[in-house]
Design a protein around this motif. Structure first.
Motif, mmCIF file in Angstrom:
data_model
loop_
_atom_site.group_PDB
_atom_site.id
_atom_site.type_symbol
_atom_site.label_atom_id
_atom_site.label_comp_id
_atom_site.label_asym_id
_atom_site.label_seq_id
_atom_site.Cartn_x
_atom_site.Cartn_y
_atom_site.Cartn_z
ATOM 1 N N PRO A 1 0.826 -1.216 0.000
ATOM 2 C CA PRO A 1 0.000 0.000 0.000
ATOM 3 C C PRO A 1 0.858 1.263 0.000
ATOM 4 O O PRO A 1 1.926 1.308 0.617
ATOM 5 N N LEU A 2 0.366 2.286 -0.691
ATOM 6 C CA LEU A 2 1.133 3.520 -0.847
ATOM 7 C C LEU A 2 1.367 4.206 0.493
ATOM 8 O O LEU A 2 2.354 4.930 0.663
ATOM 9 N N SER A 3 0.510 3.976 1.456
ATOM 10 C CA SER A 3 0.657 4.637 2.750
ATOM 11 C C SER A 3 1.677 3.945 3.651
ATOM 12 O O SER A 3 2.118 4.527 4.644
ATOM 13 N N ARG A 4 2.076 2.730 3.317
ATOM 14 C CA ARG A 4 2.949 1.963 4.214
ATOM 15 C C ARG A 4 4.349 2.566 4.248
ATOM 16 O O ARG A 4 4.926 2.872 3.211
ATOM 17 N N ILE A 5 4.876 2.691 5.460
ATOM 18 C CA ILE A 5 6.222 3.231 5.628
ATOM 19 C C ILE A 5 7.162 2.108 6.046
ATOM 20 O O ILE A 5 6.744 1.078 6.589
ATOM 21 N N PHE A 6 8.459 2.340 5.799
ATOM 22 C CA PHE A 6 9.463 1.325 6.108
ATOM 23 C C PHE A 6 10.514 1.850 7.087
ATOM 24 O O PHE A 6 11.507 1.185 7.348
ATOM 25 N N GLY A 7 10.257 3.041 7.619
ATOM 26 C CA GLY A 7 11.031 3.527 8.749
ATOM 27 C C GLY A 7 10.209 3.335 10.010
ATOM 28 O O GLY A 7 9.577 2.299 10.216
ATOM 29 N N GLU A 8 10.176 4.369 10.852
ATOM 30 C CA GLU A 8 9.339 4.369 12.054
ATOM 31 C C GLU A 8 8.390 5.560 11.992
ATOM 32 O O GLU A 8 8.695 6.582 11.362
ATOM 33 N N PRO A 9 7.214 5.467 12.617
ATOM 34 C CA PRO A 9 6.207 6.529 12.472
ATOM 35 C C PRO A 9 6.652 7.904 12.951
ATOM 36 O O PRO A 9 6.097 8.913 12.509
ATOM 37 N N ASP A 10 7.641 7.967 13.848
ATOM 38 C CA ASP A 10 8.061 9.272 14.353
ATOM 39 C C ASP A 10 9.400 9.730 13.764
ATOM 40 O O ASP A 10 10.053 10.616 14.319
ATOM 41 N N ASP A 11 9.819 9.168 12.641
ATOM 42 C CA ASP A 11 11.015 9.663 11.952
ATOM 43 C C ASP A 11 10.807 11.133 11.580
ATOM 44 O O ASP A 11 9.738 11.510 11.069
ATOM 45 N N VAL A 12 11.827 11.941 11.803
ATOM 46 C CA VAL A 12 11.625 13.387 11.702
ATOM 47 C C VAL A 12 12.801 14.076 11.024
ATOM 48 O O VAL A 12 13.947 13.629 11.110
ATOM 49 N N SER A 13 12.484 15.182 10.335
ATOM 50 C CA SER A 13 13.485 16.100 9.786
ATOM 51 C C SER A 13 13.087 17.512 10.197
ATOM 52 O O SER A 13 11.915 17.878 10.113
ATOM 53 N N ARG A 14 14.092 18.302 10.645
ATOM 54 C CA ARG A 14 13.833 19.694 11.023
ATOM 55 C C ARG A 14 14.861 20.588 10.353
ATOM 56 O O ARG A 14 16.050 20.274 10.325
ATOM 57 N N VAL A 15 14.385 21.717 9.837
ATOM 58 C CA VAL A 15 15.266 22.731 9.249
ATOM 59 C C VAL A 15 14.816 24.096 9.746
ATOM 60 O O VAL A 15 13.623 24.433 9.681
ATOM 61 N N GLU A 16 15.762 24.867 10.253
ATOM 62 C CA GLU A 16 15.498 26.256 10.634
ATOM 63 C C GLU A 16 16.499 27.131 9.904
ATOM 64 O O GLU A 16 17.701 26.870 9.937
ATOM 65 N N GLU A 17 15.995 28.177 9.241
ATOM 66 C CA GLU A 17 16.857 29.014 8.407
ATOM 67 C C GLU A 17 16.542 30.483 8.630
ATOM 68 O O GLU A 17 15.376 30.886 8.692
ATOM 69 N N TYR A 18 17.605 31.288 8.730
ATOM 70 C CA TYR A 18 17.511 32.738 8.781
ATOM 71 C C TYR A 18 18.235 33.302 7.566
ATOM 72 O O TYR A 18 19.312 32.819 7.199
ATOM 73 N N GLY A 19 17.657 34.328 6.963
ATOM 74 C CA GLY A 19 18.302 34.974 5.828
ATOM 75 C C GLY A 19 18.174 36.486 5.928
ATOM 76 O O GLY A 19 17.175 36.998 6.444
#
Length: 828
Positions: free
Chosen positions: A396-414
């Protein structure tokens, strides 16, 4: 959402109100309509021919488009009875049907629109209202004027607000913008540029409900996604070559996270080597986002988008003068985005963006712009799907193969500034600075290896924690001068850039991360380990790049229909890297000269035939057996093409190209631990693009790209002729909208489009295939006065497709299933 030329809507809400009596006595000079100073002398002498007049419905008013063989001079206006009269200097009517134009009762409230020649090379435009003079908004274009007209409020009421006149700058060019800056670093008509440039204007972004650069470039031939780093950033491929990063107003980004579109006015895609202006880049081309700037007339826009998978995105756009004399202007763009996504993560998408800017007029010849940006993005880190055999696993397209709380964060100032000063009508200097500071973090269960017989996926808890800063300074001197009958637009530039980055990747020791049965997954088998448990440090580095570039470019008008653009750039790039785990240092100093030359020939006014030769370079990180870095990778392009105006607002282009990239590092057969620069990649093909207005209200943007890309020498074990990962041989797109122009259903519109990507090599070794796909989108919208409502359906037929592969066989990014997005926007 952006500024649209809608006559009464924009004018009544925001433009200066001028007493009728004062205008009738003295006439109103549109001071803001003055052309750029470099053109002022020419306009004072040249007599422009107005070759076409179009009267088009526009909301509750009209749009009067004057087509000319160049920019028209500053008009003056006055009131005569119920008519507003505008006189255009240094112009004559040269219409196919004669030397005057009349149209009676073009819309309710307007009795007559007429144009006639006047003595002294002047054209008189008269717009007569039934009950009083109309409201008129005048916009300058590179080849004429655009007037937005709305019925006046009438003089009988004694209302001083019967006439509202203001300038919005560029006329609304819809799907077919005429100018771009990316190819020459000057605002040059596309027909005069010997390169292939595709501009995706704001109206296309609005009509397709686009919020991501990767979705926008589906409209451009030969541009596809190439990676994506776990569905967290923009990674694209142009003409068969990975393009590193996206430029914003000509400044290089650092490639962290998705670029924001809330403050983007248009997206320019320059295909082919661009090192002469942008330094070390890949030979396929660059993508440059042109941002919105402060306006001298108030404008306030709000938009709300909401749709499938918990998607919600409000945006705001505010601009106008701060001071009464309009010497200080401001703009603020902001966006918030939240979504659950179509994948079964517990981690949601949360994104914040703010972009305030200020513009200062420091006298008649000097301007200063200050801009700031803030971006905070949190979303799932999603490596996507897995290869099995030559195909992709059928789950199924919704199925993930990592973990449900895998996360990426980016904070940028310009932050940055742009200072411009005109020394004279012919010479000016431009100095710009931009700083970006980025902090990125991710923590995920990384797929490592799939046992295709059992369906058991080995995984590893990993985390990247990185910071980066980019400081860029650009100084340009621009001048126009003549040598005899030959005209020159000269650009001399100096670029300085300092880029630093550093960070770590840490992993949980092998065997401690639970594996996953991809056909019967069980998540959260163990509690996610704290970061302190990731004791296997595989990367801890500090990197620094200093770059200096000097370049000269001359746009030479040899004849009225023959233009040569020639330039050269000299770069010095110093790179330093420290491995903090081992305490070892490495570095290199690279110098490169990058030339380019192009020719444009215009046999007739609407057609430009062009050819170009251009080169690019990138530092090479491979090392030879003697410990020296390899020479830079070099790209060389030969291109021919043609651009044609099928109609005034319908533009087509066709290009044939051949690009070769050399000095690619490959394994030294004698010393396998080292490299030699003998590998090469070639890419040849064709780009076809059509964009514009077929008939009033009917817009189209279409493309076809053919790419024959392969490695021509053995490349790290790949035999010559091997396919390049993620590069399809064929891409195509077609998007069209139609908006009803009159009657009870006026403002109702429909849109539909198809986007095709051919099959591709799935990974570097070409061990599996990414299948071709056709995605279909549709839209229905209704525009009335100052508001617009729309429903966009993306992937209408719920096609299962895959956009790209990150790396190997365990990181294939899926495309979204059927998605519905509703939007409501209002402008004040």
């Amino acid at each position: 959402m952006g500024v649209r030329l809608q006559g009464f809507v924009l004018l009544a809400a925001s433009l200066a109100l001028v007493p009728v009596a004062a205008q009738a006595e003295t006439g109103l000079s549109l001071g803001n309509m003055a052309p750029p100073s470099g053109q002022a002398a020419d306009l004072a002498q040249a007599v422009r021919q107005i070759t076409g007049v179009r009267v088009e419905p526009d909301g509750e008013g009209l749009r009067l488009v004057l087509e000319a063989d160049g920019a028209l001079g500053e008009p003056t206006t006055s009131v005569v009875g119920n008519a507003l009269v505008a006189e255009i200097p240094n112009a004559v009517l040269a219409l196919p049907g004669g030397d005057n134009f009349e149209q009676f009762s073009p819309t309710e409230g307007i009795a007559l629109v007429s144009l006639a020649n006047e003595p002294g090379n002047r054209v008189r435009v008269s717009i007569t209202g039934n009950d009083g003079p109309p409201a008129v908004n005048v916009s300058a274009g590179t080849a004429g004027l655009v007037l937005g007209i709305a019925p006046g409020l009438g003089l009988a009421s004694g209302d001083d607000n019967a006439i509202r006149i203001g300038v919005t700058g560029e006329g609304d060019e819809g799907y077919a913008p005429r100018n771009a800056t990316s190819a020459t670093r000057t605002d040059t008509p596309l027909r005069d540029v010997p390169r292939t440039i595709q501009v995706i204007p704001e109206q296309v972004l609005e009509d397709q409900a686009i919020t991501r650069v990767g979705d926008a470039v589906r409209n451009v031939s030969g541009v596809v996604q190439d990676g994506g780093f776990g569905s967290t950033t923009d990674q694209l491929n142009i003409r068969g070559f990975f393009t590193s990063g996206i430029f914003i107003d000509g400044f290089r980004g650092d490639g962290s996270g998705f670029a924001e579109t809330a403050n983007v006015e248009r997206i320019e895609v320059l295909r082919g080597p661009a090192s002469v202006l942008f330094g070390n880049t890949e030979p396929g081309g660059i993508i440059n986002l042109v941002t919105k700037q402060p306006l001298d007339e108030p404008f306030y826009g709000l938009e709300l988008q909401a749709g499938s998978y918990g998607f919600i995105r409000p945006t705001i756009d505010l601009t106008g003068p701060i001071t009464s004399d309009r010497t200080i202007l401001y703009r603020f763009n902001g966006a918030y985005e939240r979504a659950n996504g179509f994948r079964a993560f517990d981690q949601t998408i949360n994104r914040y963006f703010a972009a305030p800017s200020l513009a200062f007029s420091l006298g008649d010849a000097t301007t200063l712009n200050l801009d700031f940006t803030y971006r905070n993005d949190e979303r799932p880190f999603d490596r996507g799907f897995l290869a099995i055999g030559r195909g992709i696993v059928d789950t199924p397209l919704s199925r993930i193969f990592g973990e449900p709380d895998d996360v990426s964060r980016v904070e940028e100032y310009g932050a940055g500034y742009r200072l411009e000063h005109e020394f004279s009508d012919s010479w000016e200097v431009r100095n710009q600075f931009r700083m970006l500071s980025t902090d990125s973090f991710d923590y995920r269960a990384e797929p490592v290896r799939l046992n295709e017989a059992t369906g058991i996926l080995t995984r590893n808890f990993r985390s990247n924690d990185d910071i980066g800063e980019v400081y860029s300074l650009q100084t340009d001197v621009l001048g126009n001068f003549s040598t005899g009958s030959v005209e020159h637009d000269l650009l001399i530039g100096l670029d300085l850039r300092r880029q630093t980055s550093g960070g770590t990747q840490r992993r949980l020791p092998g065997g401690l991360t639970p594996s996953l049965d991809i056909f019967n997954p069980v998540y959260n088998v163990v509690e996610r380990p704290p970061l302190s448990a990731l004791t296997n440090e595989v990367r801890n580095n500090s990197d620094r790049t200093n770059a200096l570039g000097l370049f000269v470019q001359d746009q030479i008008q040899i004849l009225d229909n023959l233009i040569v653009v020639a330039g050269g750039r000299f770069d010095v790039v110093s790179q330093y890297s420290r491995n903090n785990r081992t305490g070892t240092d490495s570095g290199q100093d690279v110098t490169a000269f990058t030339p380019t030359v192009g020719v444009v020939y215009q046999p007739i006014e609407p057609v430009s035939i062009y050819a170009n030769y251009a080169r690019s370079f990138q530092p090479n990180f491979g090392t030879s057996v003697d410990g020296n870095f390899l020479p830079p990778e070099r790209g060389t392009q030969y291109e021919v093409g043609v651009q044609a105006a099928i109609r005034d607002r319908l533009i087509a282009s066709l290009a044939l190209y051949s690009i070769t990239k050399t000095n690619l590092a490959t394994t030294d057969p004698v010393n396998p631990d080292f490299s030699i620069p003998i590998a090469a990649q070639r890419s040849g093909g064709m780009d076809l693009n059509v964009a514009g207005e077929i008939l009033p209200g009917w817009n189209v943007i279409a493309s076809y790209g053919y790419i024959d890309s392969a490695y021509t020498e053995e490349y790290f074990g790949l035999p010559p002729g091997s396919r390049v990962q993620n590069v399809p041989r064929h891409t195509a797109s077609l998007w069209s909208t139609y908006e009803i122009q009159s009657g009870n259903l006026q403002g109702l519109g429909f849109g539909a489009g198809v986007f095709y990507t051919g099959d591709r090599a799935g990974d570097f070794e070409d061990t599996f295939d990414l299948p071709s796909f056709v995605r279909t989108d549709a839209a229905v919208f209704y525009r009335r006065n100052n508001w617009r409502a729309a429903i966009n359906v993306q992937n209408l037929f719920d096609v299962r497709y895959f956009k790209a592969n990150n790396f190997g066989r365990v990181a294939i990014e899926p495309g979204a299933p059927l998605t519905v997005v509703g939007s409501l926007s209002i402008d004040f």
